[in-house]
Design an enzyme around this catalytic site. Structure first.
Site, mmCIF file in Angstrom:
data_model
loop_
_atom_site.group_PDB
_atom_site.id
_atom_site.type_symbol
_atom_site.label_atom_id
_atom_site.label_comp_id
_atom_site.label_asym_id
_atom_site.label_seq_id
_atom_site.Cartn_x
_atom_site.Cartn_y
_atom_site.Cartn_z
ATOM 1 N N ARG A 1 -6.468 2.947 6.908
ATOM 2 C CA ARG A 1 -7.086 1.931 7.745
ATOM 3 C C ARG A 1 -8.337 1.400 7.056
ATOM 4 O O ARG A 1 -8.977 2.114 6.274
ATOM 5 C CB ARG A 1 -7.462 2.509 9.114
ATOM 6 N N LYS A 20 -8.901 8.850 12.794
ATOM 7 C CA LYS A 20 -9.256 8.835 14.210
ATOM 8 C C LYS A 20 -9.529 10.247 14.702
ATOM 9 O O LYS A 20 -8.841 11.188 14.328
ATOM 10 C CB LYS A 20 -8.123 8.206 15.033
ATOM 11 N N HIS A 74 -5.291 -5.191 7.980
ATOM 12 C CA HIS A 74 -4.269 -4.258 8.459
ATOM 13 C C HIS A 74 -2.890 -4.588 7.886
ATOM 14 O O HIS A 74 -1.996 -3.738 7.890
ATOM 15 C CB HIS A 74 -4.230 -4.277 9.986
ATOM 16 N N ARG A 105 -1.844 -2.257 5.251
ATOM 17 C CA ARG A 105 -1.330 -0.995 5.796
ATOM 18 C C ARG A 105 0.142 -1.174 6.201
ATOM 19 O O ARG A 105 0.976 -0.317 5.916
ATOM 20 C CB ARG A 105 -2.192 -0.589 6.999
ATOM 21 N N HIS A 154 -0.608 8.947 11.495
ATOM 22 C CA HIS A 154 -0.147 8.715 12.860
ATOM 23 C C HIS A 154 0.074 10.050 13.569
ATOM 24 O O HIS A 154 0.742 10.935 13.022
ATOM 25 C CB HIS A 154 1.171 7.934 12.866
ATOM 26 N N TYR A 199 7.916 0.395 11.913
ATOM 27 C CA TYR A 199 8.182 -0.140 10.580
ATOM 28 C C TYR A 199 9.664 -0.083 10.221
ATOM 29 O O TYR A 199 10.113 -0.792 9.329
ATOM 30 C CB TYR A 199 7.360 0.605 9.526
#
Length: 299
Positions: free
Chosen positions: A148, A172, A245, A248, A271, A280
């Site tokens: 990210r 995150k 993004h 990514r 993730h 994806y």
């Protein structure tokens, strides 16, 4: 307890106990502030006075603003969590958002760049100039790792291990993971760190260990990255808009197209849930369908 104090305590709770990212903290802060405006408009004096009827009215105001389903879902999730916190603190007896159903998620096919488009971007930077070296290293690393932009901007020099070709990424919830990078990114990073970055530090009399710096020698921000990519696009013949993004998305799509298994891609992207990575696969299926229709005699 005072309404504003409760809001501040909730943000502190997210920060200290839930270890939420700064992005989440800012986002939740804004949502609660919007809800406070609604409460004032409806003459609701306390959180405990909010009913399910008020919640439905609030959601109606969000729909009237033509907000996306994703944004509405974020509002519901935030305020649902907020009321769980209020109940824990004995500031509310029930959670009026518990019955509010989350809108069905929109199926958004992520936009990505084709290899030919990427090649044009990789030839734009002036590698004789410090900012050109930085931009090349930035572009190569984002595509090589799929991290990210916020993760990229928080990288420190010590997070790079050139011996085994990995970077230590803080994602995150402050979760850390190691992500490998290839020879192109390695070369671009070496050039930037040994030459361009040193020039930015010396010229601006700065002294920090941030990897990516702006023209003033200070830490490059996600907004700064967006501006850099927009300028690079303008210097090419590409007509589509690009946002950070997309690199990514491009990383994940190209990995899956080339045969990488989805679990590995999930781990590389950081993730938590596989469902976040599965989006994806829609891109690769769509591409396969086009190839089939174009080339099969009986398609």
């Amino acid at each position: 307890m005072n309404i504003k104090i409760l809001c501040q305590l909730f943000i502190q709770y997210l920060q200290l106990e839930k270890n939420s990212s700064q992005y989440t903290l800012n986002s939740y802060q804004k949502i609660i502030e919007q809800f406070l405006v609604f409460m004032e408009q409806q003459s609701i004096s306390s959180f405990s006075s909010v009913t399910y009827f008020d919640v439905r009215l609030y959601l109606t105001t969000l729909h009237d603003k033509q907000l996306s389903r994703r944004t509405v879902s974020k509002h519901i999730s935030c305020l649902r969590s907020f009321y769980r916190f209020l109940m824990r603190e004995n500031e509310a007896k029930e959670n009026p958002f518990i019955l509010a159903s989350l809108p069905k998620k929109e199926t958004m096919i992520p936009r990505f760049l084709y290899k030919e488009e990427l090649e044009k971007l990789f030839t734009i930077s002036n590698l004789e100039h410090e900012l050109g070296q930085r931009n090349q290293a930035l572009l190569e690393l984002l595509y090589a790792t799929g991290i990210r932009v916020s993760e990229c901007c928080s990288l420190k020099l010590k997070d790079i291990d050139f011996h085994i070709g990995t970077i230590l990424v803080t994602g995150k919830g402050n979760k850390q993971r190691y992500v490998p990078f290839g020879s192109f990114a390695e070369k671009a990073l070496h050039t930037y760190i040994e030459d361009g970055r040193n020039k930015l530090i010396v010229a601006n009399q700065q002294n920090n260990d941030d990897l990516f710096l702006n023209h003033r020698g200070k830490n490059l921000t996600p907004r700064g990255v967006r501006v850099i990519l927009e300028k690079m696009i303008k210097e090419t013949s590409l007509t589509n808009k690009i946002h950070p993004h997309m690199l990514r998305h491009t990383f994940a799509t190209h990995m899956l197209d080339s045969g990488a298994d989805i679990r590995s891609v999930q781990e590389l992207l950081g993730h938590e849930n596989l469902s976040s990575t599965q989006i994806y696969t829609h891109v690769t299926k769509e591409r396969l369908q086009k190839v089939y229709n174009l080339h099969h005699p009986r398609a």
